[in-house]
Motif scaffolding. Structure first.
Motif, mmCIF file in Angstrom:
data_model
loop_
_atom_site.group_PDB
_atom_site.id
_atom_site.type_symbol
_atom_site.label_atom_id
_atom_site.label_comp_id
_atom_site.label_asym_id
_atom_site.label_seq_id
_atom_site.Cartn_x
_atom_site.Cartn_y
_atom_site.Cartn_z
ATOM 1 N N LEU A 289 0.441 14.031 -8.669
ATOM 2 C CA LEU A 289 0.840 13.138 -7.581
ATOM 3 C C LEU A 289 1.986 12.230 -8.037
ATOM 4 C CD1 LEU A 289 -2.666 12.033 -6.234
ATOM 5 C CD2 LEU A 289 -0.960 13.369 -4.966
ATOM 6 N N LYS A 290 2.714 11.704 -7.054
ATOM 7 C CA LYS A 290 3.752 10.738 -7.371
ATOM 8 C C LYS A 290 3.123 9.487 -7.989
ATOM 9 C CE LYS A 290 6.654 12.135 -3.468
ATOM 10 N NZ LYS A 290 7.260 11.698 -2.179
ATOM 11 N N ASN A 291 3.914 8.801 -8.784
ATOM 12 C CA ASN A 291 3.479 7.561 -9.446
ATOM 13 C C ASN A 291 2.430 7.800 -10.531
ATOM 14 O OD1 ASN A 291 5.160 6.566 -7.516
ATOM 15 N ND2 ASN A 291 3.701 5.136 -6.611
ATOM 16 N N LEU B 223 -15.810 8.410 -14.359
ATOM 17 C CA LEU B 223 -16.991 9.207 -14.692
ATOM 18 C C LEU B 223 -18.253 8.678 -14.029
ATOM 19 C CD1 LEU B 223 -16.428 9.882 -18.515
ATOM 20 C CD2 LEU B 223 -16.485 11.590 -16.685
ATOM 21 N N ASP B 224 -18.327 7.352 -13.875
ATOM 22 C CA ASP B 224 -19.531 6.764 -13.267
ATOM 23 C C ASP B 224 -19.477 6.770 -11.745
ATOM 24 O OD1 ASP B 224 -17.649 4.859 -12.710
ATOM 25 O OD2 ASP B 224 -18.628 3.225 -13.799
ATOM 26 N N LYS B 225 -18.539 7.520 -11.155
ATOM 27 C CA LYS B 225 -18.360 7.690 -9.711
ATOM 28 C C LYS B 225 -17.663 6.509 -9.047
ATOM 29 C CE LYS B 225 -20.897 11.429 -10.173
ATOM 30 N NZ LYS B 225 -20.259 12.764 -10.231
ATOM 31 N N SER B 226 -17.393 5.446 -9.798
ATOM 32 C CA SER B 226 -16.707 4.294 -9.199
ATOM 33 C C SER B 226 -15.235 4.618 -8.980
ATOM 34 C CB SER B 226 -16.845 3.063 -10.097
ATOM 35 O OG SER B 226 -16.204 3.276 -11.342
ATOM 36 N N ARG B 227 -14.606 3.835 -8.096
ATOM 37 C CA ARG B 227 -13.193 4.027 -7.807
ATOM 38 C C ARG B 227 -12.418 2.749 -8.117
ATOM 39 N NH1 ARG B 227 -12.488 7.467 -2.163
ATOM 40 N NH2 ARG B 227 -13.870 9.210 -2.712
ATOM 41 N N ILE B 228 -11.206 2.922 -8.596
ATOM 42 C CA ILE B 228 -10.324 1.794 -8.875
ATOM 43 C C ILE B 228 -9.056 1.984 -8.057
ATOM 44 C CG2 ILE B 228 -8.994 0.545 -10.629
ATOM 45 C CD1 ILE B 228 -10.888 1.592 -12.734
ATOM 46 N N PRO B 229 -8.664 1.005 -7.239
ATOM 47 C CA PRO B 229 -7.383 1.107 -6.539
ATOM 48 C C PRO B 229 -6.246 1.251 -7.550
ATOM 49 C CG PRO B 229 -8.692 -0.711 -5.672
ATOM 50 C CD PRO B 229 -9.388 -0.240 -6.920
ATOM 51 N N CYS B 230 -5.295 2.105 -7.234
ATOM 52 C CA CYS B 230 -4.238 2.391 -8.206
ATOM 53 C C CYS B 230 -3.013 2.940 -7.473
ATOM 54 C CB CYS B 230 -4.742 3.409 -9.235
ATOM 55 S SG CYS B 230 -3.476 4.079 -10.326
ATOM 56 N N ASN B 231 -1.869 2.299 -7.657
ATOM 57 C CA ASN B 231 -0.622 2.885 -7.149
ATOM 58 C C ASN B 231 0.383 3.168 -8.261
ATOM 59 O OD1 ASN B 231 -0.089 0.188 -7.561
ATOM 60 N ND2 ASN B 231 0.240 -0.280 -5.382
ATOM 61 N N LEU B 232 -0.086 3.042 -9.530
ATOM 62 C CA LEU B 232 0.687 3.494 -10.676
ATOM 63 C C LEU B 232 -0.291 3.854 -11.783
ATOM 64 C CD1 LEU B 232 3.225 3.994 -12.348
ATOM 65 C CD2 LEU B 232 3.306 1.554 -12.874
ATOM 66 N N ILE C 210 -11.245 9.481 -16.220
ATOM 67 C CA ILE C 210 -10.891 9.726 -14.827
ATOM 68 C C ILE C 210 -11.236 11.171 -14.484
ATOM 69 C CG2 ILE C 210 -8.967 9.900 -13.191
ATOM 70 C CD1 ILE C 210 -7.607 7.627 -14.691
ATOM 71 N N THR C 211 -12.007 11.344 -13.418
ATOM 72 C CA THR C 211 -12.395 12.689 -12.993
ATOM 73 C C THR C 211 -11.524 13.210 -11.852
ATOM 74 O OG1 THR C 211 -14.044 11.780 -11.458
ATOM 75 C CG2 THR C 211 -14.780 12.346 -13.690
ATOM 76 N N ARG C 212 -10.916 12.291 -11.107
ATOM 77 C CA ARG C 212 -10.057 12.709 -9.988
ATOM 78 C C ARG C 212 -9.049 11.613 -9.686
ATOM 79 N NH1 ARG C 212 -10.037 16.551 -6.072
ATOM 80 N NH2 ARG C 212 -11.983 17.402 -6.872
ATOM 81 N N ILE C 213 -7.838 12.044 -9.337
ATOM 82 C CA ILE C 213 -6.783 11.120 -8.924
ATOM 83 C C ILE C 213 -6.569 11.326 -7.429
ATOM 84 C CG2 ILE C 213 -4.384 10.393 -9.298
ATOM 85 C CD1 ILE C 213 -4.602 11.866 -12.057
ATOM 86 N N LEU C 214 -6.767 10.278 -6.671
ATOM 87 C CA LEU C 214 -6.722 10.361 -5.209
ATOM 88 C C LEU C 214 -5.364 9.917 -4.691
ATOM 89 C CD1 LEU C 214 -10.230 8.754 -4.609
ATOM 90 C CD2 LEU C 214 -9.674 11.187 -4.831
ATOM 91 N N GLY C 215 -4.893 10.564 -3.613
ATOM 92 C CA GLY C 215 -3.577 10.239 -3.072
ATOM 93 C C GLY C 215 -3.587 10.139 -1.558
ATOM 94 N N ASN C 216 -2.434 9.732 -1.009
ATOM 95 C CA ASN C 216 -2.272 9.634 0.443
ATOM 96 C C ASN C 216 -1.464 10.822 0.955
ATOM 97 O OD1 ASN C 216 0.393 9.082 -0.254
ATOM 98 N ND2 ASN C 216 0.153 6.859 -0.022
ATOM 99 N N ASN C 217 -1.122 10.785 2.244
ATOM 100 C CA ASN C 217 -0.410 11.927 2.825
ATOM 101 C C ASN C 217 1.058 11.992 2.414
ATOM 102 O OD1 ASN C 217 0.585 9.777 4.279
ATOM 103 N ND2 ASN C 217 -0.398 10.355 6.231
ATOM 104 N N ARG C 218 1.526 10.975 1.698
ATOM 105 C CA ARG C 218 2.886 11.018 1.149
ATOM 106 C C ARG C 218 2.901 11.536 -0.293
ATOM 107 N NH1 ARG C 218 2.556 6.091 3.666
ATOM 108 N NH2 ARG C 218 2.333 5.013 1.654
#
Length: 543
Positions: free
Chosen positions: A250-252, A354-363, A337-345
């Protein structure tokens, strides 16, 4: 002519004021600071500051005719002023010393050194009658030192430096500072373009190796370029790798390896940026520390229980974790990190741990590993190890005649009781390899006598380490809480394999000097706290 070459004599001190094996910095009127040294009854005067970062050499380590920098371990010959171990680039200016009939020590400085704390060692230029062709592949610290040393050693044939990047060789340690300043200036370049022209060094920028033909002695590169050679030095370094995590493209999502990486990261960061740094490497930890003041939030995610666990151990790693947290870095250890999530851009918006929690991240900055840039050596006849490194001799020669390898890709011998070759990525060691390779290419016999010397600075606290090897125990002297300590790492034979410190200079440089003299430090010499500080008296000061 000579009378005008030097300043008028300046009285430094009386000859009996300086004891045998004493170093003293003198700040005298009208001349730069000098380091005055008395050894074996001989007085010598050189520049007082290390050319690398300006460390006061009077606080360094004196051995036989050499002084070692207290901060980063660079070593200088006191008779010539020449740099003999790294990091750094330039040598020390040497000054004239005389003693008059009254016993006064008189110092004269070359007028050309009046505004300088360093000097460039004398170099030759191109002689068109010399038809020899030497190629240096790699524009990093190792290649840059190699081309200069070749000219210093008197090689005046055709000399070509082939660089993958489109920049002249630059200070790669300084790349991390771009994350604080955001400026790419020519001040990061080790030398200006004119320097290479003056000494007949042909620099090819933006050119990558594709194939090495050792039978015909030709390096084939991109854009159809080829470089015939009589001898070649290869120091192509590492490239950052990306872990196999969904969303990693993904970008960034960035790696940091060169100036371009650092510039692009800085341009993204402001108070709205949520930065996540993945890894417990020096790169990941330094990035998190450097970005926290300009970003909205910084999180360090590490698989290990503490940062730098493999290098500095559990206890020091825990204190560094606390230092990061004290300065607003959110540290998530024993995680990943098990997955990097992105938007439609196609931009990263969050990471899943790993513990299923999510952290907001744009870089997202990846500091998870590197690989040797040696793919082009396939079919060359040079043996390449499974990890991409290349075995070399004590003289940095490969199994193929007239082909030398050094820097990050070399699997080379080091001092300190470590019996096997080691593949170590470090700036100063890479520079040292460049010097040794050049000396051997020039016809001298120069054997590797390397001591790894690591350093990093985190929130103004400098951590240093010298040595290499496995350990089973760590003896801490001083206070981890106050970040004033020395750590001794001991193996199964109770031999000290490395020493680390914070706020206790020059003890790491002292250990490096001890290893350079092929001596060992054992538990029995540091077990008693009252006697622990006296082991460095083992250092030889006389021939």
């Amino acid at each position: 002519m000579e009378a005008h070459e030097y300043t008028d004599p300046v009285v430094a001190c009386h000859k009996f004021e300086l004891q045998e094996n004493e170093m003293r910095q003198l700040d005298l009127s009208g001349i730069p600071s000098i380091l005055l040294v008395r050894q074996s009854g001989i007085l010598r005067a050189v520049g007082a500051k290390c050319p690398h970062r300006g460390a006061p050499l009077a606080k360094g380590v004196l051995t036989r005719n050499r002084v070692r920098c207290p901060w980063h371990g660079a070593c200088f010959n006191l008779e010539t002023g020449d740099i003999e171990n790294f990091p750094g680039l330039d040598s020390l200016p040497c000054h004239r010393v005389n003693v008059d009939s009254r016993g006064q020590v008189l110092v004269q400085v070359k007028r050309s050194y009046l505004l300088k704390h360093s000097r460039i060692k004398r170099m030759v230029s191109r002689n068109w009658q010399d038809q020899r062709r030497f190629v240096v592949l790699g524009g990093g610290p190792s290649g840059a030192i190699c081309v200069e040393t070749l000219r210093q050693e008197g090689f005046n044939g055709r000399l070509t430096l082939v660089c993958r990047e489109k920049h002249l060789p630059y200070d790669r340690i300084g790349v991390m500072n771009l994350l604080n300043t955001g400026t790419y200036t020519t001040s990061l370049c080790l030398r200006e373009e004119q320097f290479y022209k003056d000494y007949g060094i042909e620099v090819q920028l933006g050119v990558s190796a594709e194939r090495l033909d050792t039978n015909c002695h030709i390096l084939h590169c991109t854009d159809g370029k080829s470089f015939p050679y009589d001898k070649i030095y290869i120091a192509t370094g590492y490239s950052a790798t990306r872990p196999k995590i969904p969303g990693v493209h993904l970008k960034n999502v960035k790696t940091i390896r060169d100036i371009g990486d650092a510039r692009s990261i800085f341009q993204m960061v402001d108070k709205s940026t949520h930065v996540v740094c993945l890894g417990s490497s020096f790169m990941a930890v330094e990035a998190s520390a450097n970005l926290v003041s300009s970003a909205g939030r910084v999180t360090l995610v590490a698989r290990q229980s503490v940062p730098f666990k493999g290098t500095l151990g559990e206890s020091i790693g825990q204190r560094i974790r606390e230092l990061l947290e004290e300065n607003r870095v959110d540290v998530r250890v024993s995680s990943g990190i098990t997955r990097i999530l992105g938007n439609n851009r196609g931009e990263v918006t969050a990471v899943k741990l790993l513990d299923k929690s999510r952290i907001p991240c744009n870089l997202l900055i990846l500091g998870t590993g590197c690989q040797c840039n040696t793919e082009f050596l396939q079919q060359s006849g040079i043996g390449v190890n499974p990890d991409g490194s290349v075995d070399v001799s004590d003289f940095l020669q490969t199994s193929v005649r007239n082909v030398y390898v050094g820097g990050d890709i070399a699997n080379a011998f080091i001092l300190g009781g470590f019996p096997d070759r080691a593949n170590i990525s470090h700036y100063g060691l890479a520079q040292y390899h460049g010097r040794i390779a050049a000396m051997n290419m020039s016809g001298r016999i120069a054997k590797l006598e390397a001591i790894p010397f690591f350093y990093t600075s985190i929130f103004g606290r400098s951590f240093r380490s010298a040595g290499y090897g496995q350990y089973r125990d760590v003896l801490i002297d001083g206070s981890l809480e106050d970040l004033q300590f020395v750590a001794y790492f001991l193996d199964h034979k109770d031999t000290v394999t490395s020493v680390a410190s914070c706020g206790r200079d020059p003890i790491v440089a002292q250990f490096a000097a001890l290893i350079a003299q092929r001596k060992l430090l054992c538990r029995c010499q540091i077990a008693d706290p009252k006697e622990r500080g006296s082991w460095f008296t083992k250092l030889k000061l006389k021939n």
